[in-house]
Design an enzyme around this catalytic site. Structure first.
Site, PDB file in Angstrom:
ATOM      1  N   ASP A 128      50.597  53.500  20.759  1.00  0.00           N
ATOM      2  CA  ASP A 128      51.171  53.293  22.087  1.00  0.00           C
ATOM      3  C   ASP A 128      51.932  54.543  22.505  1.00  0.00           C
ATOM      4  O   ASP A 128      52.527  55.221  21.667  1.00  0.00           O
ATOM      5  CB  ASP A 128      52.125  52.088  22.081  1.00  0.00           C
ATOM      6  CG  ASP A 128      51.401  50.760  21.946  1.00  0.00           C
ATOM      7  OD1 ASP A 128      50.248  50.654  22.402  1.00  0.00           O
ATOM      8  OD2 ASP A 128      51.992  49.822  21.388  1.00  0.00           O
ATOM      9  N   ASP A 146      46.211  48.397  26.941  1.00  0.00           N
ATOM     10  CA  ASP A 146      47.127  47.349  27.407  1.00  0.00           C
ATOM     11  C   ASP A 146      47.115  47.244  28.931  1.00  0.00           C
ATOM     12  O   ASP A 146      47.246  46.149  29.490  1.00  0.00           O
ATOM     13  CB  ASP A 146      48.550  47.626  26.921  1.00  0.00           C
ATOM     14  CG  ASP A 146      48.665  47.613  25.409  1.00  0.00           C
ATOM     15  OD1 ASP A 146      47.885  46.909  24.752  1.00  0.00           O
ATOM     16  OD2 ASP A 146      49.547  48.323  24.878  1.00  0.00           O
TER      17      ASP A 146
END
Length: 177
Positions: A128, A146
């Site tokens: 991330d 995401d």
């Protein structure tokens, strides 16, 4: 009892959904490759882009918001199997949809989910990078996959709350002689 047929696995909008999934997966993989190997975010640490947005390196061993963190190889396998089961369910749903917006939404979710599964298999965690924050509050750190998942879910919710939102209005019927 439902009989399995070609239509169980492939519907009129399956190609569209899988094309969107492939594009979503490819964009996620390309971005993660660039961030890890070209931009080298692990070596840079936190990079302030604006006063409310940073690029960071975070390895998420859980699911959304770091829930159900996998500390062992067995935990990673369980998360991968769960994500693959959900992906198969989404693919079966895709074979039954008749609305382009829902096919696109399912494709976005599939592409994002498979992008994150790839990370779990390759690295044992999901990479991330995006961190938004304001007034001392930090939102969770996320990646391109995401974004695709959230966008797909938002489209499905919109269609669920306002049925017909993405349908074309029918042309008025005329009396033909």
């Amino acid at each position: 009892m439902t009989r399995l047929s070609r239509e169980t696995f492939w519907g009129p909008l399956s190609f569209l959904g899988f094309a969107v999934a492939l594009a979503g997966f490819a964009s996620d993989r390309l971005h993660k490759w660039w961030m890890l190997h070209i931009y080298d975010i692990p070596a840079r640490g936190r990079v302030e882009v604006t006063s409310f947005f940073d690029l960071v390196m975070a390895w998420n061993k859980g699911v959304s918001y770091g829930l159900f963190e996998a500390q062992t190889g067995t935990g990673v396998v369980i998360l991968v199997c769960f994500a693959m089961a959900v992906s198969i369910g989404l693919a079966l749903w895709l074979a039954r949809v008749d609305l382009r917006a829902i096919a696109i939404a399912i494709g976005l979710i599939l592409g994002g989910a498979i992008g994150n599964v790839y990370d779990r298999i390759a690295y044992g965690a999901v990479a991330d990078f995006f961190s938004f924050h304001a007034f001392g509050f930090y939102w969770y750190i996320f990646n391109i996959a995401d974004v695709w998942i959230a966008l797909g879910v938002a489209l499905i919710i919109l269609e669920s709350v306002w049925p017909g939102l993405f349908r074309k209005p029918e042309a008025p019927k005329t009396n033909a002689r």
